[in-house]
Design a protein around this motif. Sequence first.
Motif, PDB file in Angstrom:
ATOM      1  N   UNK A   1      84.649 -59.563 -85.100  1.00 16.76           N
ATOM      2  CA  UNK A   1      83.637 -59.873 -86.104  1.00 16.76           C
ATOM      3  C   UNK A   1      82.259 -59.977 -85.447  1.00 16.76           C
ATOM      4  N   UNK A   2      82.195 -60.633 -84.304  1.00 12.73           N
ATOM      5  CA  UNK A   2      80.928 -60.764 -83.571  1.00 12.73           C
ATOM      6  C   UNK A   2      80.423 -59.382 -83.168  1.00 12.73           C
ATOM      7  N   UNK A   3      81.327 -58.545 -82.699  1.00 13.21           N
ATOM      8  CA  UNK A   3      80.939 -57.187 -82.289  1.00 13.21           C
ATOM      9  C   UNK A   3      80.328 -56.409 -83.456  1.00 13.21           C
ATOM     10  N   UNK A   4      80.947 -56.494 -84.635  1.00 14.10           N
ATOM     11  CA  UNK A   4      80.429 -55.790 -85.805  1.00 14.10           C
ATOM     12  C   UNK A   4      79.087 -56.351 -86.243  1.00 14.10           C
TER      13      UNK A   4
ATOM     14  N   UNK B   1      76.125 -64.451 -87.751  1.00 11.06           N
ATOM     15  CA  UNK B   1      76.420 -64.921 -86.397  1.00 11.06           C
ATOM     16  C   UNK B   1      76.196 -66.420 -86.230  1.00 11.06           C
ATOM     17  N   UNK B   2      75.517 -67.029 -87.209  1.00  9.87           N
ATOM     18  CA  UNK B   2      75.232 -68.456 -87.120  1.00  9.87           C
ATOM     19  C   UNK B   2      73.932 -68.759 -86.408  1.00  9.87           C
ATOM     20  N   UNK B   3      73.130 -67.731 -86.162  1.00  3.83           N
ATOM     21  CA  UNK B   3      71.862 -67.910 -85.452  1.00  3.83           C
ATOM     22  C   UNK B   3      70.724 -68.304 -86.389  1.00  3.83           C
ATOM     23  N   UNK B   4      70.970 -68.223 -87.696  1.00  2.00           N
ATOM     24  CA  UNK B   4      70.029 -68.668 -88.718  1.00  2.00           C
ATOM     25  C   UNK B   4      70.829 -69.355 -89.808  1.00  2.00           C
ATOM     26  N   UNK B   5      70.139 -70.078 -90.651  1.00  2.00           N
ATOM     27  CA  UNK B   5      70.805 -70.740 -91.754  1.00  2.00           C
ATOM     28  C   UNK B   5      71.356 -72.097 -91.351  1.00  2.00           C
ATOM     29  N   UNK B   6      72.415 -72.528 -92.044  1.00  2.00           N
ATOM     30  CA  UNK B   6      72.986 -73.842 -91.737  1.00  2.00           C
ATOM     31  C   UNK B   6      73.420 -73.931 -90.276  1.00  2.00           C
ATOM     32  N   UNK B   7      73.339 -75.104 -89.730  1.00  5.13           N
ATOM     33  CA  UNK B   7      73.762 -75.306 -88.334  1.00  5.13           C
ATOM     34  C   UNK B   7      75.280 -75.186 -88.273  1.00  5.13           C
ATOM     35  N   UNK B   8      75.770 -74.159 -87.555  1.00  3.65           N
ATOM     36  CA  UNK B   8      77.208 -73.918 -87.542  1.00  3.65           C
ATOM     37  C   UNK B   8      77.993 -75.087 -86.957  1.00  3.65           C
ATOM     38  N   UNK B   9      77.398 -75.828 -86.062  1.00  7.05           N
ATOM     39  CA  UNK B   9      78.116 -76.941 -85.443  1.00  7.05           C
ATOM     40  C   UNK B   9      78.286 -78.124 -86.396  1.00  7.05           C
ATOM     41  N   UNK B  10      77.655 -78.051 -87.566  1.00  7.10           N
ATOM     42  CA  UNK B  10      77.801 -79.096 -88.582  1.00  7.10           C
ATOM     43  C   UNK B  10      78.690 -78.646 -89.743  1.00  7.10           C
TER      44      UNK B  10
ATOM     45  N   UNK C   1      81.070 -67.561 -94.105  1.00  9.32           N
ATOM     46  CA  UNK C   1      79.672 -67.134 -94.028  1.00  9.32           C
ATOM     47  C   UNK C   1      79.584 -65.792 -93.292  1.00  9.32           C
ATOM     48  N   UNK C   2      80.307 -65.668 -92.196  1.00 13.98           N
ATOM     49  CA  UNK C   2      80.285 -64.427 -91.418  1.00 13.98           C
ATOM     50  C   UNK C   2      80.908 -63.276 -92.209  1.00 13.98           C
ATOM     51  N   UNK C   3      82.005 -63.548 -92.903  1.00 11.70           N
ATOM     52  CA  UNK C   3      82.653 -62.503 -93.713  1.00 11.70           C
ATOM     53  C   UNK C   3      81.725 -62.007 -94.824  1.00 11.70           C
ATOM     54  N   UNK C   4      81.053 -62.938 -95.488  1.00 15.68           N
ATOM     55  CA  UNK C   4      80.129 -62.552 -96.561  1.00 15.68           C
ATOM     56  C   UNK C   4      78.981 -61.715 -96.011  1.00 15.68           C
ATOM     57  N   UNK C   5      78.466 -62.098 -94.850  1.00 17.46           N
ATOM     58  CA  UNK C   5      77.372 -61.329 -94.236  1.00 17.46           C
ATOM     59  C   UNK C   5      77.843 -59.917 -93.913  1.00 17.46           C
TER      60      UNK C   5
END
Length: 96
Positions: A18-21, A59-68, A77-81
Motif C-alpha cells: 500500500x505504501x509503495x502504491x 500515507x498519513x503525512x497530512x490530515x489527522x495525526x495517525x498516531x492518535x 484512510x489509506x484505502x480511501x486515498x
Amino acid sequence: MVNGRRWRRTDPSLPAGMVERLKSHLGRGRSGVGTAKRRGDDSAVAASRKRVGLAKHGLGERGPRWWEESEAARLERARQALEELDGLDGAAPEGA
C-alpha cells in the motif's frame, strides 16, 4: 524532530504494498506539478497537487495525526486515498 519541530512521516502500520502504491502516486503527482508549471498549465498544476495531497493523506503525512487514530481508521484512510487516486487514472483498484 528537526529544530524542535515534529515532522510527519509515513504511517508505519500501513502494509508495504500500500505504501509503495501511495508513493508511486506521490511521485507522479510531484513530477506532474513540475511539468505543468513549466508548460504554464494552471489546471494541470492543480490536478497534480490534488494527487500529491491525496497521496500524502493516505500515507498519513497530512490530515489527522495517525498516531492518535486506531490502526483500522488509518488503514481505511489509506484505502480511501488509493481508491480516489486510482480513480484519477481510471484504473480499477488493486488489493493492498
